[in-house]
Each structure stands twice: as structure tokens, then as C-alpha cells.
Enzyme design. Sequence first.
Site, PDB file in Angstrom:
ATOM      1  N   HIS A 142     -74.077 -37.271 -49.741  1.00  7.13           N
ATOM      2  CA  HIS A 142     -75.203 -38.165 -49.671  1.00  7.13           C
ATOM      3  C   HIS A 142     -77.054 -38.237 -50.539  1.00  7.13           C
ATOM      4  CE1 HIS A 142     -73.478 -39.056 -45.613  1.00  7.13           C
ATOM      5  NE2 HIS A 142     -72.440 -38.802 -45.795  1.00  7.13           N
ATOM      6  N   GLU A 150     -79.399 -39.194 -50.313  1.00  7.60           N
ATOM      7  CA  GLU A 150     -80.618 -39.606 -49.658  1.00  7.60           C
ATOM      8  C   GLU A 150     -80.950 -38.502 -48.787  1.00  7.60           C
ATOM      9  OE1 GLU A 150     -77.374 -40.575 -49.182  1.00  7.60           O
ATOM     10  OE2 GLU A 150     -76.965 -41.058 -47.212  1.00  7.60           O
ATOM     11  N   CYS A 175     -70.748 -42.832 -48.733  1.00  6.74           N
ATOM     12  CA  CYS A 175     -69.965 -42.434 -47.416  1.00  6.74           C
ATOM     13  C   CYS A 175     -68.910 -43.556 -46.977  1.00  6.74           C
ATOM     14  CB  CYS A 175     -70.720 -41.446 -47.101  1.00  6.74           C
ATOM     15  SG  CYS A 175     -69.349 -40.175 -45.947  1.00  6.74           S
TER      16      CYS A 175
HETATM   17  N1  GLN Z   1     -66.128 -40.535 -41.735  1.00 11.20           N
HETATM   18  C1  GLN Z   1     -67.041 -42.182 -41.744  1.00 11.20           C
HETATM   19  C2  GLN Z   1     -66.219 -43.240 -41.981  1.00 11.20           C
HETATM   20  O1  GLN Z   1     -64.645 -42.642 -42.279  1.00 11.20           O
HETATM   21  C3  GLN Z   1     -67.580 -41.765 -42.997  1.00 11.20           C
HETATM   22  C4  GLN Z   1     -69.248 -40.789 -42.333  1.00 11.20           C
HETATM   23  C5  GLN Z   1     -70.208 -40.558 -43.545  1.00 11.20           C
HETATM   24  O2  GLN Z   1     -70.249 -41.467 -43.849  1.00 11.20           O
HETATM   25  N2  GLN Z   1     -70.951 -39.897 -43.707  1.00 11.20           N
HETATM   26  O3  GLN Z   1     -66.668 -44.668 -42.091  1.00 11.20           O
END
Ligand code: GLN
Length: 192
Positions: A175, A177, A78
Site C-alpha cells: 500500500h 498510499e 492490493c
Molecule cells: N485480502 C483482500 C482481498 O482479498 C485484499 C486486502 C487489501 O486490499 N489490503 O480482497
Amino acid sequence: MKKVGVLSLQGDFAAHGAALERAGAQPVYVRESADLRSLDGLVIPGGESTTMLKLMRFDGLFDAVAEFGGRKPVFGTCAGAILVADEVSGPAQESLRLMDIAVERNAYGRQIDSRVTQIEPEPEFLARTAPGKMEAVFIRAPIIRRTGPDARILARYHGDPVLVEQGRHLVSTFHPELTADSRVHALFLEKL
Ligand code: GLN
């Protein structure tokens, strides 16, 4: 046992540490450049990529992680995927440029920005790990808008790549994890 760093400046690094332990590796919580010494790989967790970027600039950690990724595997989830991408939009920001992918931040929109869903990974992923659908948790996730010629797409959601490998590196926009399914972490450990 493989020693895997987890960048621990901000975000859900503790969940990655636990997931690495479940997959059979020893997590090392990385807060400064010296912590990268003697690691076999590095996880960059989810969180807020802009904040992580700011914190990485303090003691030269940004350059140290970029250098580490030049020789060892990095797995970005992410916000971590945003940090390893070559190209970031929505808005644009600096990145480590470890993988030839373009990501758009928060691209699922405000109304349905977070969800838990079932995905069916690609046959290659299933063959390299174990069969079965996968629960995928998306939290204000980016969308991978472009992948380079050396990328292997290991899972998609609504047609967009959500798990991508390029050489020694791996990214997921969800995610792994946060679920009990260890297959994605196990795949990363295979790369070390
Ligand atoms: N929206 C976050 C970003 O732009 C990422 C979100 C996440 O890691 N769950 O950095």
C-alpha cells in the site's frame, strides 16, 4: 494538472486521493460510470476485492472500468491488483483481466498476514524515480504467482513480485498510499 480517478466504492480510497495530491495530480472519486469521463487514469484501491466486485456490478461500472482500462492507465493496489489480474485464486473470482498476471489472495497466511517492512526496489524503478529503500505496508496481501512476458517487475519481497508494470498498467500488492513515499504514485503519473 492530470485528473486521476480513484474507485471509491469501498476500501482506502481517501488515502489514495491524498497520495495523488501529494504526487501532483487531482483526484476524482469515482462511484458511477459517468465519473470516468475525462479522466487520465484510474486507481483501484485496497479493500476487499469480493465486495468491490459486487458493488461494481450495480450500474455497469465493472464493464465501464474494463473498457476504461482498454485505453487508459489503471493502477491497482492490493485488492485493486486482484481486480485487474487475469487469473485469481484462493478463492477464484471474476476480474477485469487488464494484466497478464496470476494472483493468489491472502497468500501470506493467517499468522503473519499483515506487516510493515523495508524493500529494495529494482534498479529500474530507482532509476525512473529516486534512489533509496521503500517502506512497504502489506495488509492481507495477495502474492503474484505468475507474470506474463510483457510484465516488468519493479520490486520484490522475499523473491515474489510486489510492484509490476505491464504496458500502461501498474499493480502493487503493498500500500504505497499509506506511507509518505510518493515514488510509486509519481511513477504511475508518468504513465498518463
Ligand atoms: N485480502 C483482500 C482481498 O482479498 C485484499 C486486502 C487489501 O486490499 N489490503 O480482497
